[in-house]
Design a protein around this motif. Structure first.
Motif, PDB file in Angstrom:
ATOM      1  N   GLY A  62     -32.479 -41.147   4.230  1.00 51.60           N
ATOM      2  CA  GLY A  62     -32.057 -40.760   2.885  1.00 51.60           C
ATOM      3  C   GLY A  62     -32.294 -39.292   2.614  1.00 51.60           C
ATOM      4  N   GLY A  63     -33.455 -38.792   3.057  1.00 47.65           N
ATOM      5  CA  GLY A  63     -33.748 -37.378   2.895  1.00 47.65           C
ATOM      6  C   GLY A  63     -32.813 -36.505   3.705  1.00 47.65           C
ATOM      7  N   TRP A  64     -32.425 -36.986   4.884  1.00 45.35           N
ATOM      8  CA  TRP A  64     -31.480 -36.235   5.724  1.00 45.35           C
ATOM      9  C   TRP A  64     -30.148 -36.061   4.995  1.00 45.35           C
ATOM     10  CZ3 TRP A  64     -26.640 -37.021   7.696  1.00 45.35           C
ATOM     11  CH2 TRP A  64     -26.221 -36.143   8.705  1.00 45.35           C
ATOM     12  N   HIS A  65     -29.611 -37.157   4.460  1.00 43.81           N
ATOM     13  CA  HIS A  65     -28.330 -37.080   3.743  1.00 43.81           C
ATOM     14  C   HIS A  65     -28.450 -36.185   2.509  1.00 43.81           C
ATOM     15  CE1 HIS A  65     -25.603 -39.920   5.788  1.00 43.81           C
ATOM     16  NE2 HIS A  65     -26.682 -40.618   6.074  1.00 43.81           N
ATOM     17  N   GLY A  66     -29.481 -36.413   1.714  1.00 43.77           N
ATOM     18  CA  GLY A  66     -29.633 -35.638   0.493  1.00 43.77           C
ATOM     19  C   GLY A  66     -29.896 -34.178   0.766  1.00 43.77           C
ATOM     20  N   GLY A  67     -30.726 -33.894   1.764  1.00 40.88           N
ATOM     21  CA  GLY A  67     -31.035 -32.516   2.101  1.00 40.88           C
ATOM     22  C   GLY A  67     -29.821 -31.752   2.579  1.00 40.88           C
ATOM     23  N   GLU A  79     -28.492 -42.321  -1.598  1.00 40.55           N
ATOM     24  CA  GLU A  79     -28.872 -43.326  -2.595  1.00 40.55           C
ATOM     25  C   GLU A  79     -29.166 -44.670  -1.937  1.00 40.55           C
ATOM     26  OE1 GLU A  79     -29.305 -42.906  -5.769  1.00 40.55           O
ATOM     27  OE2 GLU A  79     -28.157 -41.147  -6.399  1.00 40.55           O
ATOM     28  N   ARG A  80     -28.298 -45.073  -1.027  1.00 43.47           N
ATOM     29  CA  ARG A  80     -28.460 -46.378  -0.365  1.00 43.47           C
ATOM     30  C   ARG A  80     -29.747 -46.420   0.457  1.00 43.47           C
ATOM     31  NH1 ARG A  80     -27.232 -49.082   4.470  1.00 43.47           N
ATOM     32  NH2 ARG A  80     -26.661 -47.132   5.510  1.00 43.47           N
ATOM     33  N   CYS A  81     -29.992 -45.368   1.215  1.00 42.81           N
ATOM     34  CA  CYS A  81     -31.159 -45.354   2.095  1.00 42.81           C
ATOM     35  C   CYS A  81     -32.463 -45.310   1.309  1.00 42.81           C
ATOM     36  CB  CYS A  81     -31.068 -44.171   3.053  1.00 42.81           C
ATOM     37  SG  CYS A  81     -29.747 -44.297   4.265  1.00 42.81           S
ATOM     38  N   TYR A  82     -32.508 -44.465   0.297  1.00 42.83           N
ATOM     39  CA  TYR A  82     -33.733 -44.402  -0.508  1.00 42.83           C
ATOM     40  C   TYR A  82     -33.954 -45.709  -1.275  1.00 42.83           C
ATOM     41  CZ  TYR A  82     -35.374 -39.582   0.055  1.00 42.83           C
ATOM     42  OH  TYR A  82     -35.915 -38.417   0.545  1.00 42.83           O
TER      43      TYR A  82
END
Length: 243
Positions: free
Chosen positions: A128-133, A155-158
């Protein structure tokens, strides 16, 4: 006399639990087990990300951490924590060098771990952090076209990470920081994630450090100035000291 079994990596565990990163590195390498080497590597990533102001020094620390994770994996190839932390170290290297190829490798590694261990909340949070970052760094369009990163996947991963371990400080804090990095309008959501953060248990020195960050960000959000809160969130990110 009653003899109580002591873990082989007890000294490294104690150092990491107290947040004494230098001792965790020293003791972890001295004990030289897969578990203790993972702690040594994690301690070096903590120093690199949150206590280092020079890019070259940070890269050297990340490289040393990777060597420790590789040594741990040589002893225990199926060690999931070593696999995950190796991916985190590569993510740090990608961030410092702006390496697109490395960033793609990180995503593959996180996804591989999740496929094999779908109950690993840390892997879900890391992805999730990878996608958001990625989206926060280069914007939705470039992140999507160059890396396949999506805000919806963040959103899905977090969300899955929170379902698996709802009270882990780092999951909530990193999600809140990512939301604020993306958009100051996410302030209400970030504040909700950090509600009662001070009461959550921190199992080791890293969780305690991240929990303190969450308390600081929660206080900034409570003051109602979203722009300042966003600046606080960005300052709390790994490598924010490096210009």
């Amino acid at each position: 006399m009653l003899l109580i079994a002591v873990p082989a990596n007890a000294a490294a565990i104690d150092a990491f639990r107290s947040g004494d990163w230098a001792a965790a590195v020293r003791e972890g390498r001295a004990e030289n087990s897969a578990a203790s080497l993972v702690l040594a590597g994690r301690a070096q990533l903590s120093i690199a990300g949150y206590q280092t102001s020079g890019k070259d020094q940070a890269l050297d620390l990340v490289a040393a951490a990777e060597r420790d994770f590789d040594a741990a994996l040589a002893r225990s190839p199926s060690n999931v924590e070593a696999q995950l932390q190796k991916a985190v170290a590569i993510a740090y290297r990608a961030q410092l060098t702006k390496g697109i190829g490395l960033a793609k490798e990180v995503r593959r590694r996180f996804e591989t771990i999740i496929a094999a261990h779908p109950d690993n909340s840390l892997a879900w949070g890391a992805l999730g952090g990878w996608h958001g970052g990625a989206v926060a760094t280069v914007g939705s369009f470039l992140a999507g076209t160059a890396l396949g990163a999506k805000k919806s996947e963040m959103e899905r991963c977090y969300a899955q990470a929170l379902r698996l371990t709802p009270n882990l400080p780092s999951t909530r804090v990193f999600f809140a920081i990512t939301l604020m990095d993306l958009d100051e309008k996410n302030a209400p959501r970030a504040a909700n994630l950090l509600k009662n953060i001070e009461s959550l248990p921190a199992g080791d020195g890293f969780e305690a450090m991240v929990k303190r960050q969450g308390v600081e960000l929660a206080a900034a959000l409570a003051r109602g100035d979203a722009k300042t809160a966003q600046a606080t969130a960005r300052r709390l990110q790994a490598f924010s000291r490096i210009v």
